[in-house]
Motif scaffolding. Sequence first.
Motif, short mmCIF file in Angstrom:
data_model
loop_
_atom_site.label_atom_id
_atom_site.label_comp_id
_atom_site.label_asym_id
_atom_site.label_seq_id
_atom_site.Cartn_x
_atom_site.Cartn_y
_atom_site.Cartn_z
N GLN A 51 0.84 -1.18 0.00
CA GLN A 51 0.00 0.00 0.00
C GLN A 51 0.89 1.24 0.00
OE1 GLN A 51 -3.59 -0.20 2.06
NE2 GLN A 51 -4.01 -1.76 0.68
N PRO A 80 -0.84 -4.81 4.18
CA PRO A 80 -1.99 -4.18 4.79
C PRO A 80 -2.51 -4.84 6.08
CG PRO A 80 -2.61 -5.27 2.75
CD PRO A 80 -1.13 -5.27 2.80
N GLY A 81 -2.17 -6.09 6.31
CA GLY A 81 -2.69 -6.75 7.51
C GLY A 81 -1.69 -6.74 8.66
N THR A 82 -0.65 -5.92 8.56
CA THR A 82 0.40 -5.93 9.58
C THR A 82 -0.09 -5.28 10.88
OG1 THR A 82 1.94 -5.60 7.78
CG2 THR A 82 2.81 -5.31 9.98
N SER A 83 0.37 -5.81 11.99
CA SER A 83 0.08 -5.18 13.28
C SER A 83 1.23 -4.23 13.63
CB SER A 83 -0.03 -6.24 14.37
OG SER A 83 1.23 -6.87 14.54
N THR A 114 4.44 -5.96 14.97
CA THR A 114 5.41 -6.51 14.02
C THR A 114 6.23 -5.39 13.38
OG1 THR A 114 4.09 -8.46 13.61
CG2 THR A 114 5.61 -7.83 11.86
N ARG A 134 6.37 -9.80 21.96
CA ARG A 134 5.30 -10.58 21.34
C ARG A 134 4.95 -11.77 22.24
NH1 ARG A 134 4.47 -10.82 15.79
NH2 ARG A 134 6.58 -10.12 15.36
N CYS A 178 0.99 -12.86 23.12
CA CYS A 178 -0.29 -13.52 22.79
C CYS A 178 -0.83 -13.07 21.45
CB CYS A 178 -1.31 -13.23 23.89
SG CYS A 178 -1.83 -11.49 23.93
N GLU A 179 -0.48 -11.88 21.03
CA GLU A 179 -0.97 -11.29 19.79
C GLU A 179 -2.48 -11.23 19.74
OE1 GLU A 179 1.67 -11.84 16.25
OE2 GLU A 179 1.92 -13.80 17.19
N CYS A 218 -0.17 -5.20 19.40
CA CYS A 218 -0.45 -6.39 18.60
C CYS A 218 -1.80 -6.33 17.92
CB CYS A 218 -0.35 -7.66 19.45
SG CYS A 218 -1.60 -7.75 20.74
N ILE A 219 -2.74 -5.54 18.46
CA ILE A 219 -4.06 -5.46 17.83
C ILE A 219 -4.29 -4.08 17.23
CG2 ILE A 219 -5.18 -7.32 19.11
CD1 ILE A 219 -6.32 -5.21 21.02
N PRO A 251 -3.94 -1.90 14.05
CA PRO A 251 -3.65 -2.05 12.62
C PRO A 251 -2.65 -0.99 12.18
CG PRO A 251 -6.02 -1.88 13.03
CD PRO A 251 -5.34 -1.50 14.30
N ALA A 257 5.07 -14.94 6.78
CA ALA A 257 3.85 -14.90 5.98
C ALA A 257 3.92 -15.87 4.80
CB ALA A 257 3.60 -13.49 5.48
N ILE A 279 3.61 -19.41 6.05
CA ILE A 279 2.22 -19.78 6.38
C ILE A 279 1.45 -20.08 5.09
CG2 ILE A 279 0.02 -18.90 7.29
CD1 ILE A 279 1.63 -17.30 9.33
#
Lengths: 906, 269
Positions: free
Chosen positions: A2, A20-23, A26, A38, A40-41, A60-61, A63, A267, A270
């Motif tokens: 992005q 775009p989904g990074t916390s 991280t 880091r 429990c995230e 961690c939560i 965005p 990523a 995974i």
Amino acid sequence: MQEPLTFQVNGKTYTESCSPGTSLLTLLRDLGWVGVHRVCESGDCGSCTVWVDDKPVHSCIYPVMKLEGHDVTTIEGLAVDELAPIQQAFLEKQGFQCGFCTPGMIMSAAKLQFNSLAELRKALDGNLCRCTGYEAILESILAAKEQRSESCLMQNPVGKSVPKQDGSAIVRGTANYTADWSPPGLLHIKVVRSPHPHARIRKIDTEKAKALPGVHAVFTYEDVQRKPYTTAGHADPVPDPLDHYLLDNKVRFIGDRVAAVVAESVAIAIQASQLIEVDYEILPHVIDPVKAINDCGVVIHDEPESSQIYDPQRNIAAKVTLGTHDIEQGFAEADLIVENTYYLPAVQHVHLEPHISTSWLEADGTLVVRSSTQVPFHTQRVLSQLFDLPKDKVRVFKTQIGGGFGNKQEILTEDLCVLATLHTKKPVQWEFTREEEFTATNSRHAMQVRVRTGVKADGTLVAQEMEAIANTGAYGNHAPTVVFLTGCYPLGLYRCPHQRFLGLSVYTNTMPAGAFRGYGATQGTFAVESQMDEIAEKLGIDPIELRQKNIIQPHDIIRLGREGAHDHFHLIGSYGVPECFAKVTQAFNYVPGTKPTVNKHLRRGVGFAVSMQGSGLAKIHSAGVKLSLKSDGKYELRTGAIDVGTGADTSLRQIAAHVLGVTVADIELIAGDTHNTPFDAGSYASATTYISGKAVNKAAVAMRSQILEFAAKVLATQPENITLTPDKAIAAQQEITLQELVSRNQQSFVVEVEHAANESSLTFAVQGAEVEVDTETGRINVLRCVQAIDVGTAINPRICHGQATGGIVMGLGYALSEELLINDSGRILNPALRTYRLPTAKDTPQMEIILVEQPDPYGPFGAKGIGEIGTNCTAAAIANAVAHATGVRLTQIPMTPERVWQALNA
Amino acid sequence: MDLNNIQTYLRPQSLETVENWSLGWSWLAGGTWVFSQSQPDLKVLVDLEKFDWSEIEVTTEGLVIGATCIMTKLRQWNFPEHWTGVKALFRAVDELASFKVTNMATVGGNICLAIPASTFAPAMVALDASYEIWHPQAAPRFVAARDFQIGVQQTVLQPGEVLRRISIPQESLTWRISYQRVCIATAGIAISIIVAACNPQTSQVRFGLGACVPTPRVVEFSHIPTLDEIEEALNAQVPLNDFIEDYAASAAYRQHITKVLMQRSLLEF
Ligand SMILES: Cc1cc2nc3c(=O)[nH]c(=O)nc-3n(C[C@H](O)[C@H](O)[C@H](O)COP(=O)(O)OP(=O)(O)OC[C@H]3O[C@@H](n4cnc5c(N)ncnc54)[C@H](O)[C@@H]3O)c2cc1C
Ligand code: FES
Ligand code: FES
């Protein structure tokens, strides 16, 4: 990708492109702000707390795409030159052990608003700590208002509360944990885990995964040698079944390893792991250990290569029998026989730092593994065996460790990292997610323990029989040794002429059980200590009196466990049990026979329990130490011992400093590195102070005499005429600096010592608990806990204190709320901190710790092991208090409100 | 946690510009739930922040809360003193996780997430709130709070629809409140939440039940009920089968504890 984002961190401006989904967590760690931890995230633990525009949030939560134009402060930005007042307060009050929760704790605490202690406890709901029991944290936050300064330069430090030497780094967020540094070009592992509790792998298709850009390797059972080993970190020859494989063609629990993907980012790894297609032949499975031993048609370890399994056909990993005396004869003499079965759950360690290791190859071909482990030397041995490498070509070391509690006495990540590094020749890291911690590491053994006791009318025990069926899960790591302790300590605590113990460790298709603080004794203690109160009630004898009447005495020999190969030579060294009982009962103003207090639906009662644990393992647990006097006149202590966060690095230095007449700061420490320190079995079995500490003590004494002898030669006098100061050797008329001594000595001042204890001194603890039970809801509110520990000598009282409060609160979770819930297909239903309930600051009662000091004849300066014992008696003391308050006995933990309500209405 | 499967993160300036809503799209408010677990089915996140729907309006009609109002902002707002009813909202914030979550989480996010343990849902039904729902390409519509949730994590929102604001009538705001919550431990996901609102003039009582049932329920009385009346009404309106039975607690225990909490809340009136 992005649009790039522009933002500030600790005053520094960044422009970064993020996926775009990074916390935010991280991103911050990737930018090098690794004081943000880091855990429990999921927003539950608070270890990742940072400020965004001065407002604390869980990074961690958060965005990262929201970050444009914002200003972030992390722990590293809090202190510029001077520590912030809150950091100073944490340092002074030592509001940490392993330190992994500390940065988040501090970033939250700095912004807390509270008017009372109760409000402070509530405000800490979003910050979990597994080590301290919160007490030191609450004290730190309260102290942040008043400032004082304490000197750490203490002479004769043994017996003093020297601050943990890593404290300054911990409160600044600069303590260096395994994840905080890695070599360039790092690859990452993700493992495909079994969705089935029991299945054979017919076929694995990894083609699509291998084809994904960024993937460097994919491994399945077809790519590895089939060599059985145990994940348990034990000295050779290991007592555990050899029943685990790097990767296997069979999976035995939901979460078992199927295939490993090595890729350039987590990523990608995974994504690739989702492309692997596995064809499973689903096999029948068994979850209940009692079914598993009774011809259920399931054989979990049917492979011929595995060995040291007691009875594979009946899924019995290990069987332990103790006691040789005719038990029925004992029961025949009894006036009363009491029998009950107690049910103990699987619980998880929840060390906040996950399992993680990083491996790479040095230019000279040495394989290096940086790992968060309690057992680097055992890990080195296992890796060298698994991969056919000479031991000197495998270096395993640890850095700062964020807690272990036994779960890191296990080789869980290092093996596949090494496999990947050897194959790719690249650095590889594997870090577990919190969900993996809950579903694919180890638990405390769930057990059902049947106890039958025969007693005379006057309360004299005549027969004790115990049978424990332990669920060891899919693999037998620690299977024999844990059940051994279930019988050995809780029964051994009482002088009873006829005792018999049978322990079975049984395979099921569930996550393995392993080592966990207390190591089986915790379970057995709950059973035996509950039953002691049941007997007391039936006989109308005071429960304290009943225990005192039967407890082992200083000259007793513990026969149990002495008859076989499991001989661990437990022995009573120092013995402060009567004082422990006296102190705890005094603290409660305990009057035998007092009735519970009743106020409508609220009932209050008190209960007690006693426990015993060995200090290290006799004969087989060895520790090496190398102590040098360097050319600058300072000492260097090399030890293989591991500080998991408890403060062992400080205690060991205290011992050396005391002998050498210097302060702790004068002793440089290098620890836990197979290439740079002597061997040490590792941090388990409450051994570090008692065994490694003894080795340090011996080395320091030898060093002292070396110095004195040489100085006497130089100064032409006798060693006894010389006084050793931090920097000089002084005789009547003359003196010489240590630096000068070193330069004059042809040889260097080096002492190497290896120590294994011939005997393991027993530590005792007595605990009392006061509870209030709401009989309408079933909720137990623990109001107060008092624990007296017979520590021998407290090398560092504050560290001992911290072990006790941390242990009590861990026991509190065990008693009231913690349980891994497993359904019929073997799936863990609560693998997250949201649903697996650890005690919070709000749950912790008022705690009082009494260190009873009577020097032990064997331990260093008279010290005994105390790492585990604090956990053992809490649950039993609470159950006994509940029985006192309500007249109802709970035989299953955790004593959740619903279970209590059911018991009250049964 | 990182949501690696998210391909696009949109930050639209206005609702009208959101087009082609499709499967795998999700609104994002504070993000505190969206980012707290893996979201394998999501591809596109649409952030509501720039719409600036975070207003708090105190009028003679009552209270209006914009859907993206951050919980901490609501908690710190100075409301008229006679509005005893806002205690239900304050407690809904206080009981939700940590102050660091409520520094980010929005009121609308909690309502739209619609988990049974929602700390707001029983408060909203006890206060007789109603919700205004918008769609990028359609006219607004209104739904009563008690009709909004239709199952566990299921609401009446259609794809692309969004909660715009919450309205609480002036009348309920003058009622007195008792907020009771029980978890397995002292914190965490509740197994029962009872928010009781009592009209100080008429003694009319409205109970909002949450966490013990899949969707929030209302049990009403024209007067302060006796213990027997509570028992009777509960048995008739919320039978045992309606209670959640899961690993955290049995339906029987949830039913029992709900009764206890309802009875205890009367002590506060
Ligand atoms: C540690 C922790 C503990 C928690 N404990 C509890 C608890 O005990 N009880 C409880 O109820 N919740 C609990 N939660 C969840 C919490 O309620 C949510 O995280 C929070 O309320 C969501 O708000 P948000 O603004 O961050 O929403 P987001 O996470 O952004 O969104 C949540 C959901 O709502 C949707 N959404 C958000 N706003 C709108 C809107 N205006 N219109 C339509 N859809 C929308 C999103 O698409 C998403 O599906 C907990 C969360 C955490 C992190
Ligand atoms: S890692 Fe963020 S709250 Fe636990
Ligand atoms: S010090 Fe808090 S988790 Fe270790």
